[in-house]
Design an enzyme around this catalytic site. Sequence first.
Site, PDB file in Angstrom:
ATOM      1  N   LYS A 124       0.829  -1.202   0.000  1.00 22.44           N
ATOM      2  CA  LYS A 124       0.000   0.000   0.000  1.00 22.44           C
ATOM      3  C   LYS A 124       0.869   1.260   0.000  1.00 22.44           C
ATOM      4  CE  LYS A 124      -1.611   2.055   3.571  1.00 22.44           C
ATOM      5  NZ  LYS A 124      -2.258   2.402   4.858  1.00 22.44           N
ATOM      6  N   ASP A 142      -6.356   1.295   1.184  1.00 19.67           N
ATOM      7  CA  ASP A 142      -6.387   1.386   2.634  1.00 19.67           C
ATOM      8  C   ASP A 142      -7.792   1.016   3.107  1.00 19.67           C
ATOM      9  OD1 ASP A 142      -7.981   3.556   1.983  1.00 19.67           O
ATOM     10  OD2 ASP A 142      -6.824   5.023   3.150  1.00 19.67           O
TER      11      ASP A 142
END
Length: 214
Positions: A124, A142
């Site tokens: 991420k 997220d």
Amino acid sequence: MSAQLDYHAIRTCFERFRAERPEPKGELEHVNAYTLLVAVALSAQATDKGVNKATRELFSIADSPQKMLALGEDGLVEHIRTIGLYRNKARNVIKLSRILVDDYGGEVPSSRAALSSLPGVGRKTANVVLNMWWRQPAMAVDTHVFRVANRTGIAPGRDVLAVERALEDNIPADFALHAHHWLILHGRYTCMARKPACGTCVIRDLCRYEDKTT
């Protein structure tokens, strides 16, 4: 997990997101690729607001891996004590700074594989840096993106990687660069976890979420 929206509906969603926020931007403050990388790494299990408060002074004195190494782990800890897991994060920032200096000439690499190999940098974080600094259409998933993608039907998936791949497959190319920011901001300010503001949502009529609020 909601049913998948069709291509036309997904395109309409992003047309509306674009009309609402023509130039969406990440909320983590940074001055270069290195400070962006550090800020994103520090933001795990923390708020952007909290990270920004801690890093404003930090980045004024340590905006490169060389300066961060000179500051040292103990010096870094003093700046980020208000951020969750600060000791482990400080250790990782110092380690990744050393690697950047030794292996990359002090520069932040522009490949996901290289970024993901750095201590404390997951997929991420790598995707955020690729998107925000290197202007690649990477999808950083997220909690906000995961929730919005599944609730709306834009990119349903049972785990983060499945949602990331569904976003890459489903989002029209002309929206790909800003897509993850539109989704993050929508999740942060409209499609909240506990009480989504469905009454003010620009995609309410397209969204597949069954428990819409009034």
